[in-house]
Write a protein that holds these residues in place. Sequence first.
Motif, PDB file in Angstrom:
ATOM      1  N   HIS A  91     -17.731 -21.253 -38.595  1.00 46.32           N
ATOM      2  CA  HIS A  91     -18.562 -22.385 -38.179  1.00 46.32           C
ATOM      3  C   HIS A  91     -20.028 -21.959 -38.253  1.00 46.32           C
ATOM      4  O   HIS A  91     -20.565 -21.404 -37.289  1.00 46.32           O
ATOM      5  N   PRO A  92     -20.693 -22.184 -39.386  1.00 46.56           N
ATOM      6  CA  PRO A  92     -22.051 -21.658 -39.603  1.00 46.56           C
ATOM      7  C   PRO A  92     -23.115 -22.169 -38.639  1.00 46.56           C
ATOM      8  O   PRO A  92     -24.176 -21.563 -38.527  1.00 46.56           O
ATOM      9  N   ASN A  93     -22.854 -23.253 -37.913  1.00 51.11           N
ATOM     10  CA  ASN A  93     -23.837 -23.744 -36.943  1.00 51.11           C
ATOM     11  C   ASN A  93     -23.784 -22.981 -35.622  1.00 51.11           C
ATOM     12  O   ASN A  93     -24.644 -23.171 -34.765  1.00 51.11           O
ATOM     13  N   MET A  94     -22.775 -22.130 -35.453  1.00 52.20           N
ATOM     14  CA  MET A  94     -22.677 -21.316 -34.234  1.00 52.20           C
ATOM     15  C   MET A  94     -23.593 -20.109 -34.382  1.00 52.20           C
ATOM     16  O   MET A  94     -23.396 -19.290 -35.279  1.00 52.20           O
ATOM     17  N   VAL A  95     -24.602 -20.011 -33.508  1.00 52.54           N
ATOM     18  CA  VAL A  95     -25.524 -18.876 -33.543  1.00 52.54           C
ATOM     19  C   VAL A  95     -25.763 -18.371 -32.129  1.00 52.54           C
ATOM     20  O   VAL A  95     -25.717 -19.119 -31.155  1.00 52.54           O
ATOM     21  N   LEU A  96     -26.019 -17.069 -32.043  1.00 54.85           N
ATOM     22  CA  LEU A  96     -26.253 -16.393 -30.774  1.00 54.85           C
ATOM     23  C   LEU A  96     -27.288 -15.321 -31.011  1.00 54.85           C
ATOM     24  O   LEU A  96     -27.251 -14.641 -32.047  1.00 54.85           O
ATOM     25  N   THR A  97     -28.220 -15.148 -30.087  1.00 55.66           N
ATOM     26  CA  THR A  97     -29.202 -14.065 -30.152  1.00 55.66           C
ATOM     27  C   THR A  97     -28.957 -13.129 -28.979  1.00 55.66           C
ATOM     28  O   THR A  97     -28.914 -13.562 -27.818  1.00 55.66           O
ATOM     29  N   ILE A  98     -28.772 -11.842 -29.296  1.00 56.17           N
ATOM     30  CA  ILE A  98     -28.589 -10.812 -28.270  1.00 56.17           C
ATOM     31  C   ILE A  98     -29.804  -9.892 -28.319  1.00 56.17           C
ATOM     32  O   ILE A  98     -30.066  -9.268 -29.341  1.00 56.17           O
ATOM     33  N   GLU A  99     -30.530  -9.811 -27.215  1.00 55.70           N
ATOM     34  CA  GLU A  99     -31.672  -8.897 -27.097  1.00 55.70           C
ATOM     35  C   GLU A  99     -31.168  -7.645 -26.408  1.00 55.70           C
ATOM     36  O   GLU A  99     -30.808  -7.671 -25.233  1.00 55.70           O
ATOM     37  N   VAL A 100     -31.096  -6.538 -27.159  1.00 60.04           N
ATOM     38  CA  VAL A 100     -30.587  -5.275 -26.610  1.00 60.04           C
ATOM     39  C   VAL A 100     -31.787  -4.418 -26.228  1.00 60.04           C
ATOM     40  O   VAL A 100     -32.582  -4.031 -27.085  1.00 60.04           O
ATOM     41  N   GLU A 101     -31.921  -4.130 -24.940  1.00 60.97           N
ATOM     42  CA  GLU A 101     -33.053  -3.358 -24.416  1.00 60.97           C
ATOM     43  C   GLU A 101     -32.652  -1.921 -24.159  1.00 60.97           C
ATOM     44  O   GLU A 101     -31.547  -1.623 -23.841  1.00 60.97           O
TER      45      GLU A 101
END
Length: 101
Positions: A91-101
């Motif tokens: 499902h190409p509209n599924m997006v997530l951003t993970i900020e790894v600190e």
Amino acid sequence: MIKIFVAIALLGMSVMAKDHVIEQKDKEFKPHTIKVKVGDTITFKNHDGFAHNAFSDDEANEFDIGMQKPNQDITITMSAKSTVEVECAIHPNMVLTIEVE
């Protein structure tokens, strides 16, 4: 002596690591963005009635969980600081951003 220090350091990291949950529901990652620390885990939980996928080509935290069946949980570990863009190959509209600190 060095081996003991390394073992203690790794044990300390695993004790302090947190597990974060990303739900896959209604063809969305929920939440859409998340901040985590190096060593933390992320569990993808598929709450839809069909398969999903989660992958990232991020150089520091590259992964592909493969075909994830309904009601299946898959856990990954964040290994380096970076901003990770995650997509679903199905499902190409599924997006997530993970900020790894």
